[in-house]
Design an enzyme around this catalytic site. Structure first.
Site, PDB file in Angstrom:
ATOM      1  CE1 TYR A  61       4.942  -0.946  14.090  1.00 22.16           C
ATOM      2  CE2 TYR A  61       2.877  -1.923  14.827  1.00 22.16           C
ATOM      3  CZ  TYR A  61       3.604  -1.254  13.858  1.00 22.16           C
ATOM      4  OH  TYR A  61       3.022  -0.902  12.668  1.00 22.16           O
ATOM      5  CD  GLU A  66     -25.049   3.587 -14.781  1.00 21.41           C
ATOM      6  OE1 GLU A  66     -24.239   4.421 -14.331  1.00 21.41           O
ATOM      7  OE2 GLU A  66     -24.700   2.562 -15.415  1.00 21.41           O
TER       8      GLU A  66
END
Ligand SMILES: Cc1cc2nc3c(=O)[nH]c(=O)nc-3n(C[C@H](O)[C@H](O)[C@H](O)COP(=O)(O)O)c2cc1C
Length: 706
Positions: free
Chosen positions: A189, A428
């Protein structure tokens, strides 16, 4: 109070003229959640207040612009460029102070890396670069001119004007009651653009020699000291190493540290990287814990002021160790506190296993938020950006909920619904819950995914949610449930082409299957072994399975081809991960990483598809121009996926109150799955009904009857 287990982590530290209660620092994180004018709002306050409640001793708020007109790092970053912003900043400071945290605001001008404006950007020089992984770069610099992105070197007058604006911003931060201010000199920056020998090619007093490159931050520091008085602590964040050829290396960073200390800086926050090299700057999953600690360690040897280290710090044991060894004065956590703002409290209470460790996926926080100019989110913490999830109460009436499929969507739905008092059962199909993310366990560099899998499984276990393994319920099995949530994930596409049933063909799931038989979440029966493949492998697909299989096989020394119908591979992938993966595919490594490189580069065959797979392994490919070619391989790995929603359709036809979520709804990623799960978990309540969009809603306003 000094905790027994982590005496260093939870001991106070003097920073300038104040004392932070412990060594845990929230390193600046721009959550891009402020108002459009950069003012503080409730979302910004809540984010920081939760972290303060969670016991973090020193909170540095993320990049805040000193001049909205010329540069915002993200579209809705904080701003410190006008006096009317002071009252909001004061509320923010107070929200952290009331929970004992000391604080700071990081002032940052993005320069050429601005997210806004997108044209006419200012910088130390007029250098144009290709920075696809930075928040501001929806316009890739390489195409800058075509797309209208322009960058120009600042005049000396403009530099002094901005120096003044930085100092004015710091004064506002002080007026608002913050304990300190930090300057952002890292990650390429604006301040970094001046400091970096790679970027700064000026030949006036602000460029050239080390001292001239340092003039911009030093002028800012002096002007702040003049405006705020010598006692107001100023910190600076910068990269210990920029990890780019010609960039700043550790030796010069040590010199910079000495210089800053000499000019009255109160603390140093040592980061890494410049955005041209996204890996070390925004370290993806590949980076091991504490890989950047060495920079703070070295710098600390040369200064007396406190030094903060950061980057992939997740485990309090490790943090305690580097503090005890004197490698750093504070540990800096960013994404870890996004994923779990209560990290410090959990560590302090000796409940380390309760910490939802950040998996460094960068998907919610970076790719799906800041990169595309939205408020910050998190893949595994739904409360980020959606405050309904911080402290939700119990449901009005407790319902029976069936979750069909124990992947991340199903488990998160089960967790939140159970916390709200519902009675949830998980069905599951396999012998283990965790879903698609478990495949990452076997891919070197990606096994942080396992941290989340284990956390959510532990929560489900702790909540006592019953799991029926190896179970696919029939509609009649679900008749007693008030709601059915289908979370059956995705399935591999098996196109009807010649040779698809050959022994040479397997799926990415076969390749990535975990072979450990000792996992506490695996009930120890009938676990298939991962597929053995030959030396030359063609992977057909363009999703996570394809990328992960390529990584696993490439690392194992196989020659890998990836066939994708797209013009390039993995356009969907978070760009910092893509950058490192591509470097590994090319036979190299992400900057700052060590370890085994691939024996053969991975070859990507774009714009192409597979027409047939011959018995001898000769694969016929066709490209977008209908040109054919052949490739001789040992195996073909199928890795295109589609939503698996057959059960949803079946249950719906049977009239169950059912919805689908996660990949079963639409193939996405972990963030999509967890967010879907959280949303349905918090929705389920009395008067459930399916709305006209085929979604479950809890109720309509009073007086509306259907
Ligand atoms: C969403 C997001 C926003 C960030 N914003 C800032 C920022 O404003 N200033 C800064 O110096 N670093 C920023 N960073 C970098 C982090 O402070 C940190 O250095 C980096 O994420 C690596 O550390 P971690 O593994 O603890 O996340 C940001 C990172 C993320 C993911």
């Amino acid at each position: 109070m000094i905790a027994k287990k982590y005496p260093h982590l939870f001991s106070p530290i003097k920073i300038g003229n104040f004392e932070a209660p412990n060594r845990v620092c929230h390193v600046p994180t721009d959550i891009s959640s402020a108002n459009a004018d950069g003012s503080v709002n409730q979302r910004v306050i809540t984010y920081h207040e939760e972290i303060a409640k969670g016991g973090c001793g020193f909170i540095i708020c993320g990049a805040s612009t000193p001049d909205k007109k010329t540069g915002r790092p993200t579209a809705t970053c904080l701003a410190v460029d006008e006096d009317p912003l002071i009252p909001g900043l004061a509320e923010l400071a107070e929200a952290m102070h009331r929970h004992g945290a000391k604080n700071s605001v990081q002032i940052q001008h993005p320069g050429r890396q601005a997210a806004w404006p997108r044209k006419g950007l200012i910088s130390a020089t007029d250098m144009v670069a290709d920075i696809p992984a930075s928040a501001g770069h929806e316009v890739v610099y390489a195409q800058a001119e075509a797309k209208g992105k322009s960058i120009r070197a600042m005049s000396v007058d403009e530099i002094y004007d901005l120096v003044e604006k930085f100092a004015e911003g710091a004064w506002r931060v002080q007026q608002a009651g913050f304990d300190s201010v930090e300057l952002h000199g890292a990650h390429g920056y604006l301040i970094a653009q001046f400091m970096s020998p790679y970027v700064n090619k000026r030949n006036d007093r602000f460029g050239g020699s080390f001292m001239s490159r340092m003039r911009f931050p030093i002028e800012i520091i002096h002007t702040i000291q003049f405006k705020c008085g010598p006692d107001f602590p100023i910190g600076i964040r910068y990269s210990g190493e920029e990890w780019i050829e010609g960039g700043r290396m550790l030796e010069e960073s040590v010199r910079a540290a000495e210089l800053f200390e000499g000019h009255g800086v109160a603390f140093l926050d040592i980061s890494a990287g410049i955005f041209e090299m996204p890996g070390p700057t925004m370290d993806p999953m590949y980076y091991p814990q504490g890989w950047n600690t060495y920079t703070a360690d070295e710098i600390k040897k040369h200064v007396k002021i406190p030094v903060i280290t950061s980057h992939t710090l997740r485990d309090p044991d490790y943090c305690e160790k580097i503090l005890a060894e004197g490698k750093t004065d504070m540990v800096g956590l960013s994404r870890q506190l996004i994923a779990d703002p209560y990290w410090a409290d959990k560590a302090n209470a000796g409940k380390k296993e309760e910490i939802r460790r950040c998996i460094s996926c960068l998907v919610g926080c970076w790719q799906e938020s800041l990169m595309i100019k939205r408020h910050m989110r998190c893949a595994i913490n739904p409360a980020i950006g959606d405050e309904r999830f911080i402290d939700f109460g119990p449901a009005e009436s407790k319902l029976k909920v069936a979750v069909v499929g124990g992947g991340p969507a199903g488990l998160e739905a089960a967790r939140i619904a159970t916390l709200r008092g519902h009675k949830v059962t998980v069905f599951e199909k396999t012998g283990e819950v965790g879903g698609a993310i478990l495949y990452c366990c076997t891919v070197a560099g990606k096994n942080k995914m396992r941290w989340y899998a284990d956390w959510i499984r532990r929560q489900i276990k702790k909540l006592g949610v019953p799991i029926k393994y190896e179970s696919v319920p029939k509609p009649e099995d679900l008749k007693d449930f008030d709601a059915v949530l289908v979370c059956t994930g995705s399935e591999v596409v098996r196109p009807d082409i010649r040779g698809i049933d050959s022994d040479r063909v397997c799926t990415f799931e076969d390749v990535l299957r975990c072979k450990s038989k000792s996992c506490e979440y695996w009930p120890k029966k009938g676990k298939a072994e991962p597929a053995e493949v030959g030396d030359i492998v063609l992977i057909w697909g363009d999703h996570f399975g394809a990328a992960d299989a390529a990584e696993k096989l490439g690392a194992a020394g196989k020659k890998v081809y990836i066939v994708t119908e797209n013009s390039g591979f993995a356009s969907w992938m978070e760009p910092c991960h893509k950058d490192v993966m591509q470097k590994r595919f090319n036979g190299g490594q992400g900057e700052g990483l060590s370890g085994k490189t691939f024996k053969h580069p991975v070859t990507i065959i774009p714009d192409s598809s597979v027409l047939e797979i011959g018995k001898d392994g000769e694969v016929v490919l066709v490209n977008g121009k209908f040109e054919r070619s052949t490739l001789k391989v040992d195996n073909v790995v199928l890795a295109n996926v589609q939503a698996s929603d057959e059960l949803y359709e079946l249950y719906r036809k049977e009239g169950l109150v059912v919805t689908k979520l996660g990949d079963a709804k639409k193939v996405r990623n972990l963030r999509g799955a967890v967010t879907d799960g959280a949303n349905i978990g918090i929705t389920i309540n009395k008067d459930l009904q399916i709305n006209a969009n085929a979604e479950i809603i809890a109720s309509l306003p009073t007086g509306i009857e259907l």
